[in-house]
Enzyme design. Structure first.
Site, PDB file in Angstrom:
ATOM      1  N   ASP A 100      24.845  60.963  66.851  1.00 43.33           N
ATOM      2  CA  ASP A 100      25.510  59.703  67.137  1.00 43.33           C
ATOM      3  C   ASP A 100      26.986  60.007  67.383  1.00 43.33           C
ATOM      4  O   ASP A 100      27.604  60.757  66.627  1.00 43.33           O
ATOM      5  CB  ASP A 100      25.363  58.771  65.926  1.00 43.33           C
ATOM      6  N   ASP A 202      27.701  55.138  70.555  1.00 41.73           N
ATOM      7  CA  ASP A 202      27.703  53.857  69.843  1.00 41.73           C
ATOM      8  C   ASP A 202      28.591  52.832  70.552  1.00 41.73           C
ATOM      9  O   ASP A 202      29.663  53.169  71.049  1.00 41.73           O
ATOM     10  CB  ASP A 202      28.248  54.115  68.424  1.00 41.73           C
ATOM     11  N   GLU A 265      24.458  53.155  73.932  1.00 43.28           N
ATOM     12  CA  GLU A 265      23.995  51.935  73.262  1.00 43.28           C
ATOM     13  C   GLU A 265      24.612  50.754  73.998  1.00 43.28           C
ATOM     14  O   GLU A 265      25.825  50.551  73.947  1.00 43.28           O
ATOM     15  CB  GLU A 265      24.423  51.896  71.790  1.00 43.28           C
ATOM     16  N   HIS A 326      17.851  50.821  63.881  1.00 41.85           N
ATOM     17  CA  HIS A 326      18.377  50.466  62.566  1.00 41.85           C
ATOM     18  C   HIS A 326      19.163  49.154  62.567  1.00 41.85           C
ATOM     19  O   HIS A 326      19.705  48.770  61.534  1.00 41.85           O
ATOM     20  CB  HIS A 326      19.281  51.605  62.080  1.00 41.85           C
ATOM     21  N   ASP A 327      19.261  48.512  63.722  1.00 43.21           N
ATOM     22  CA  ASP A 327      19.962  47.223  63.799  1.00 43.21           C
ATOM     23  C   ASP A 327      19.004  46.056  64.050  1.00 43.21           C
ATOM     24  O   ASP A 327      19.454  44.921  64.190  1.00 43.21           O
ATOM     25  CB  ASP A 327      20.990  47.242  64.948  1.00 43.21           C
TER      26      ASP A 327
HETATM   27  C1  NOJ Z   1      26.087  49.800  66.631  1.00 48.26           C
HETATM   28  C2  NOJ Z   1      25.395  50.502  65.512  1.00 48.26           C
HETATM   29  O1  NOJ Z   1      24.065  50.751  65.873  1.00 48.26           O
HETATM   30  C3  NOJ Z   1      25.524  49.626  64.298  1.00 48.26           C
HETATM   31  O2  NOJ Z   1      24.694  50.045  63.241  1.00 48.26           O
HETATM   32  C4  NOJ Z   1      26.962  49.605  63.906  1.00 48.26           C
HETATM   33  O3  NOJ Z   1      27.143  48.709  62.837  1.00 48.26           O
HETATM   34  C5  NOJ Z   1      27.856  49.170  65.067  1.00 48.26           C
HETATM   35  N1  NOJ Z   1      27.487  49.761  66.325  1.00 48.26           N
HETATM   36  C6  NOJ Z   1      29.273  49.539  64.812  1.00 48.26           C
HETATM   37  O4  NOJ Z   1      29.446  50.928  64.920  1.00 48.26           O
END
Ligand code: NOJ
Length: 531
Positions: A100, A202, A265, A326-327
């Site tokens: 990441d 990210d 992302e 994970h989100d």
């Molecule tokens: C996206 C990430 O996947 C998430 O988990 C994170 O909280 C935010 N970006 C901030 O970095």
């Protein structure tokens, strides 16, 4: 398989959330030695690449997405030597390693930010985004943090606000500053030189903000259950044209190394998403396509989504699909256990690189977290709307022993109550388990070039049915999926269908000969080899 395809085109990516995968030192938090100890499992599963969420030194305000040092390993996870061992062991097993990369913001504990906030004339002041208060006082404009509240934090010592797209502990870097670009490209170089095969970038859409700091307009479609961030349209804070210039610099650097990968992302509509492939190979190789997570789970909507996406892809662009991360709430919790099998078949037979989320291969569900155990800052800031991400981040369920053998200590998040029956060991040799289904699907995708890299052609279907053909050279495979609970007759009127079932999501129909009409049970998907 045709060698003109890259490893990341043929392969399958598996996301590891390192805090939750495997703990070897008994502190209740997963670590690198834990991941190393499970590489054999991942190889057995058949995936090709692991993407590991952040493992760098961090105060953990956002569980590693607040980086305090980009070129070291957090002691919770291990050491640089452990990481080097992980890369070597993974490569020995023909697995690639994706890290990441968190370029949009650092931790407020990063030495760069300490310097930046120390005085207005510090050389690093403009490495971050500092603004005066609005003329009447208060934040410079109406920008909102993704995690709720103003995106501006007042610094009493230097009497200015700094911008943070996420937590106030995550100040945004100023990517318009050449020294920031140089320093952050050096971070990529550091890991590339250590043999890392790629990066998941990210929050890429946030990287550059409007140079005039204009207010974001109200979102006319806002619903209260979406949380405060969605009250405005992020017109001036995301997807700015200059982001692509920064991506081009990253891509240029990565292209100096052999066969490395950049994934972005990007939560964006398809027409915007595909612009991140860049012109002439100047963008990311894979702008993460999250639309299967966002679309209502209905056959017609998914068919339309695939068609729109395939049509929008620029020439040379390689597609990709994601079902979980994970989100996002767990797949099984979103669509149910029966449809999670159909979803797996869809993901692993579509054209494009699939990304799996750890635990989805055994059907892990969201785990309800009691208020006193909540960890995620988003849930703490905006409680009760289901925005918190702890439920999908619970420890991997390895076997039926205490804490599913994830840890000998106290796990940082509770395990699912049903782990004694839903786990890798129980499903490993069960001929009809979810894990067996994933393994068969992955094996088939590896064996059949048509399923991995073949062309995609939709077949007319109605109601809950979704069907398509994947072809490569003289191989043709039909995939027919029933996205509803009722049995369906699939009659491919315009295409001649003759073949043999190779796999059903129920794992009990292999070998059955089919001719033109196929009856699918409720929640069943099948793969047929034609000819
Ligand atoms: C996206 C990430 O996947 C998430 O988990 C994170 O909280 C935010 N970006 C901030 O970095």
């Amino acid at each position: 398989m045709n060698e003109t395809f890259r490893w990341w085109q043929r392969g399958i990516i598996y996301q590891i959330y390192p805090r939750s995968f495997m703990d070897r030192n008994g502190d209740g938090i997963g670590d690198l030695p834990g991941i190393i100890s499970k590489l054999g499992y991942l190889q057995w599963l058949g995936i090709d690449a692991i993407w590991i969420s952040p493992i760098f030194p961090s105060p953990m305000a956002d569980f590693g997405y607040d980086v305090a040092d980009y070129t070291d390993i957090h002691p919770l996870f291990g050491t640089l030597a452990d990481f080097e061992r992980l890369v070597a062991e993974a490569h020995r097993r023909q697995l690639t390693v994706i890290l990441d990369y968190v370029p949009n913001h650092t931790s407020d504990q990063h030495p760069w930010f300490s310097e930046s906030r120390s005085s207005r004339d510090n050389p690093k002041r403009h490495w971050y985004i500092w603004r005066d208060a609005a003329p009447g006082g208060g934040p410079p404009n109406n920008w909102i943090s993704v995690f709720g509240g103003s995106a501006w934090e007042w610094d009493a010592a230097t009497r200015q606000y700094y911008y943070h797209a996420y937590l106030k502990e995550q100040p945004d870097l100023n990517w318009r500053h050449p020294a920031v670009q140089t320093a952050m490209l050096d971070v990529l170089r550091f890991w590339l030189d250590r043999g890392v095969d790629g990066f998941r970038i990210d929050a890429l859409r946030q990287l550059i903000k409007d140079d005039r700091f204009r207010d974001n307009p109200p979102n006319p479609a806002y619903r209260a259950d979406q949380g405060p961030y969605h009250t405005l349209l992020p017109l001036y804070t995301t997807d700015r044209p200059e982001v692509l210039d920064m991506v081009a610099r990253m891509r240029h650097l990565v292209d100096q190394y052999d066969a490395r990968l950049l994934i972005g992302e990007l939560y964006l509509p398809i027409d915007r998403l595909v612009t991140y492939y860049g012109v002439g190979g100047s963008g990311v190789h894979l702008p993460f396509n999250f639309h299967l997570i966002l679309v209502p789970w209905q056959a017609r909507q998914i068919a339309a989504l695939i068609e729109t996406y395939e049509a929008a892809l620029p020439a040379e662009a390689w597609p990709n699909w994601v079902l979980g991360n994970h989100d996002q709430h767990r797949l099984t919790s979103r669509v149910g256990l029966a449809q999670a099998r159909v979803a797996a078949m869809l993901l692993l037979t579509l054209r494009g690189t699939p990304t799996l989320y750890y635990g989805d291969e055994i059907g892990m569900r969201d785990v309800a977290i009691p208020p006193e155990l909540v960890q995620d800052p988003w849930e703490k800031n905006v409680p009760g709307l289901g925005l918190g991400r702890d439920p999908e981040r619970t420890p991997m369920q390895w076997d039926s022993r205490p804490n599913a053998s994830f840890t000998t200590g106290i796990p940082w998040l509770p395990l699912a109550a049903d782990y004694p029956v839903v786990n890798v060991a129980v499903q490993h040799d069960d001929p009809t388990s979810m894990l067996t289904l994933y393994r068969r699907l992955i094996e088939l995708r590896r064996e059949a070039p048509a399923l991995a890299v073949g062309s995609y052609a939709p077949i007319e279907a109605s109601g809950d049915l979704l069907a398509y053909i994947r072809s490569h050279a003289d191989q043709r495979w039909l995939v027919a999926l029933n996205l509803g609970p009722q049995p369906q007759r699939f009659d491919a009127r315009r295409v001649e269908i003759q073949g043999r079932i190779v796999l059903s999501t129920h794992l009990d129909r292999a070998g059955e000969v089919v001719r033109q009409t196929i009856t699918l049970r409720g929640d069943e998907g099948i793969i047929i080899t034609l000819g």
